[in-house]
Motif scaffolding. Structure first.
Motif, PDB file in Angstrom:
ATOM      1  N   GLY A   5      14.246   4.601  10.983  1.00 61.67           N
ATOM      2  CA  GLY A   5      14.849   3.973  12.154  1.00 61.67           C
ATOM      3  C   GLY A   5      14.051   2.782  12.643  1.00 61.67           C
ATOM      4  O   GLY A   5      14.619   1.744  13.011  1.00 61.67           O
ATOM      5  N   PHE A   6      12.714   2.903  12.628  1.00 65.83           N
ATOM      6  CA  PHE A   6      11.847   1.801  13.052  1.00 65.83           C
ATOM      7  C   PHE A   6      12.023   0.590  12.129  1.00 65.83           C
ATOM      8  O   PHE A   6      12.142  -0.552  12.598  1.00 65.83           O
ATOM      9  CB  PHE A   6      10.395   2.259  13.057  1.00 65.83           C
ATOM     10  N   CYS A   7      12.053   0.849  10.813  1.00 64.42           N
ATOM     11  CA  CYS A   7      12.231  -0.244   9.843  1.00 64.42           C
ATOM     12  C   CYS A   7      13.587  -0.926  10.022  1.00 64.42           C
ATOM     13  O   CYS A   7      13.698  -2.156   9.931  1.00 64.42           O
ATOM     14  CB  CYS A   7      12.090   0.298   8.424  1.00 64.42           C
ATOM     15  N   ALA A   8      14.611  -0.103  10.285  1.00 69.19           N
ATOM     16  CA  ALA A   8      15.949  -0.655  10.490  1.00 69.19           C
ATOM     17  C   ALA A   8      15.979  -1.557  11.716  1.00 69.19           C
ATOM     18  O   ALA A   8      16.574  -2.649  11.693  1.00 69.19           O
ATOM     19  CB  ALA A   8      16.974   0.462  10.628  1.00 69.19           C
ATOM     20  N   ILE A   9      15.323  -1.135  12.780  1.00 69.86           N
ATOM     21  CA  ILE A   9      15.271  -1.944  14.003  1.00 69.86           C
ATOM     22  C   ILE A   9      14.524  -3.254  13.752  1.00 69.86           C
ATOM     23  O   ILE A   9      14.955  -4.331  14.185  1.00 69.86           O
ATOM     24  CB  ILE A   9      14.605  -1.151  15.144  1.00 69.86           C
ATOM     25  N   VAL A  10      13.414  -3.181  13.017  1.00 67.60           N
ATOM     26  CA  VAL A  10      12.639  -4.387  12.703  1.00 67.60           C
ATOM     27  C   VAL A  10      13.468  -5.356  11.871  1.00 67.60           C
ATOM     28  O   VAL A  10      13.478  -6.578  12.125  1.00 67.60           O
ATOM     29  CB  VAL A  10      11.341  -4.017  11.960  1.00 67.60           C
ATOM     30  N   VAL A  22      16.762  -5.611  11.737  1.00 68.61           N
ATOM     31  CA  VAL A  22      17.811  -6.187  12.588  1.00 68.61           C
ATOM     32  C   VAL A  22      17.233  -7.264  13.499  1.00 68.61           C
ATOM     33  O   VAL A  22      17.826  -8.336  13.671  1.00 68.61           O
ATOM     34  CB  VAL A  22      18.497  -5.083  13.418  1.00 68.61           C
ATOM     35  N   LEU A  23      16.044  -7.002  14.080  1.00 68.89           N
ATOM     36  CA  LEU A  23      15.420  -7.985  14.965  1.00 68.89           C
ATOM     37  C   LEU A  23      15.051  -9.256  14.205  1.00 68.89           C
ATOM     38  O   LEU A  23      15.246 -10.377  14.711  1.00 68.89           O
ATOM     39  CB  LEU A  23      14.182  -7.378  15.620  1.00 68.89           C
TER      40      LEU A  23
END
Length: 318
Positions: free
Chosen positions: A21-26, A28-29
């Motif tokens: 989830g953290f990697c996905a957020i990074v 996307v950002l």
């Protein structure tokens, strides 16, 4: 009673999901930030996007209206054609819709024109000007072009035509889908340009230029590419015109390509004989025209384009 093994898996699964989830957020950002920078800080994106949007509105002219001309090309036209002056000199005779993207060649514009036609552009005349070496190039630009000019389903067509391996095909697909991936080289170039004086000039000097095919392959390759491009344009009601910008020591090749175009049924525009254009009309790279050379080329193009466009717009392939 649950085993100790199953108990130990729950924290591992939880942390794996957390990491994912953290990697996905990074990701996307980073993508959103890249998209913002592209829209607000890229002169190339702003210019090409505006030109592209205007090109989508082009329609066949009425009987008493100036012929509609879609003109596409690379930096040779970007530096060599003063669009505002060309519009002034040809006002009332032709209406030119330009799209100029540096570093592009034959395949970039073949697939770009396919997409433009599919999205509704209907020029009467299509003028393609990329220079001799870029016309014979077996590559596409790997930034901006996949993102701005290609359809998603054209990626496989490009990969097949250029015989790309799976890695390069995936790279090209990501260039089309991801703003960050498409612009990663541009971002790196901007960073190095700020850190190293004259870095861009050094890159241009070291960059390998496309070469002309051997004399045995020149004519067959030229006619095949021209015929394919001509068929694409005529299938959407447009006539193809090949514009050949001047380049030092290119007189013989220009004459040969002009003859090949004639044999392929394609009109040509050679506004300026390169033999008559001194070297002081070029930039230091001796490839692109300087402002003085652009003034000469634009004036000559303005004199030739209306007549060629008028003849081309009246052409009936049937």
């Amino acid at each position: 009673m649950p085993s100790s093994t199953s108990n130990s898996r729950h924290p591992a699964i939880f942390h794996a999901k957390l990491l994912f989830g953290f990697c996905a957020i990074v990701i996307v950002l980073i993508e959103l930030m890249s998209h913002y920078m592209l829209k607000h800080h890229s002169e190339t994106y702003a210019r090409v996007s505006q030109q592209y949007a205007q090109a989508l509105t082009v329609r066949p002219a009425g009987p008493s209206d100036p012929a509609s001309v879609l003109m596409v090309g690379n930096s040779l036209l970007l530096y060599g054609v003063d669009v505002n002056r060309l519009s002034e000199l040809t006002s009332g005779r032709v209406h030119v819709y330009p799209i100029f993207l540096e570093g592009t060649g034959y395949y970039d514009w073949f697939y770009a024109l396919r997409r433009l036609f599919l999205r509704g552009a209907r020029p009467q005349v299509v003028v393609v000007g990329v220079g001799l070496n870029e016309f014979f190039s077996n590559s596409v630009r790997l930034d901006y072009a996949p993102l701005l000019l290609f359809n998603q389903w054209d990626i496989l067509g490009v990969a097949s035509t250029l015989k790309l391996d799976r890695t390069d095909t995936a790279d090209l697909a990501l260039d089309h889908l991801s703003t960050f991936w498409d612009l990663r080289n541009v971002i790196r170039l901007q960073i190095l340009s700020r850190a190293i004086p004259h870095y861009k000039d050094l890159v241009l000097m070291l960059k390998a230029q496309p070469t002309l095919p051997s004399p045995e392959k020149f004519d067959s390759l030229a006619q095949a590419r021209l015929a394919r491009l001509r068929t694409l344009c005529e299938s959407h009601g447009a006539r193809l015109v090949l514009l050949i910008p001047p380049a030092p020591s290119s007189e013989n090749a220009i004459a040969r390509l002009t003859l090949d175009a004639n044999n392929a049924g394609v009109a040509t525009l050679v506004p300026v004989n390169p033999r008559t254009l001194p070297l002081n009309f070029y930039l230091a790279d001796r490839i692109h025209l300087n402002p003085q050379g652009a003034e000469v080329f634009t004036s000559a193009l303005a004199a030739d384009l209306p007549k060629t466009a008028s003849q081309a717009s009246l052409y009936d392939p049937n």
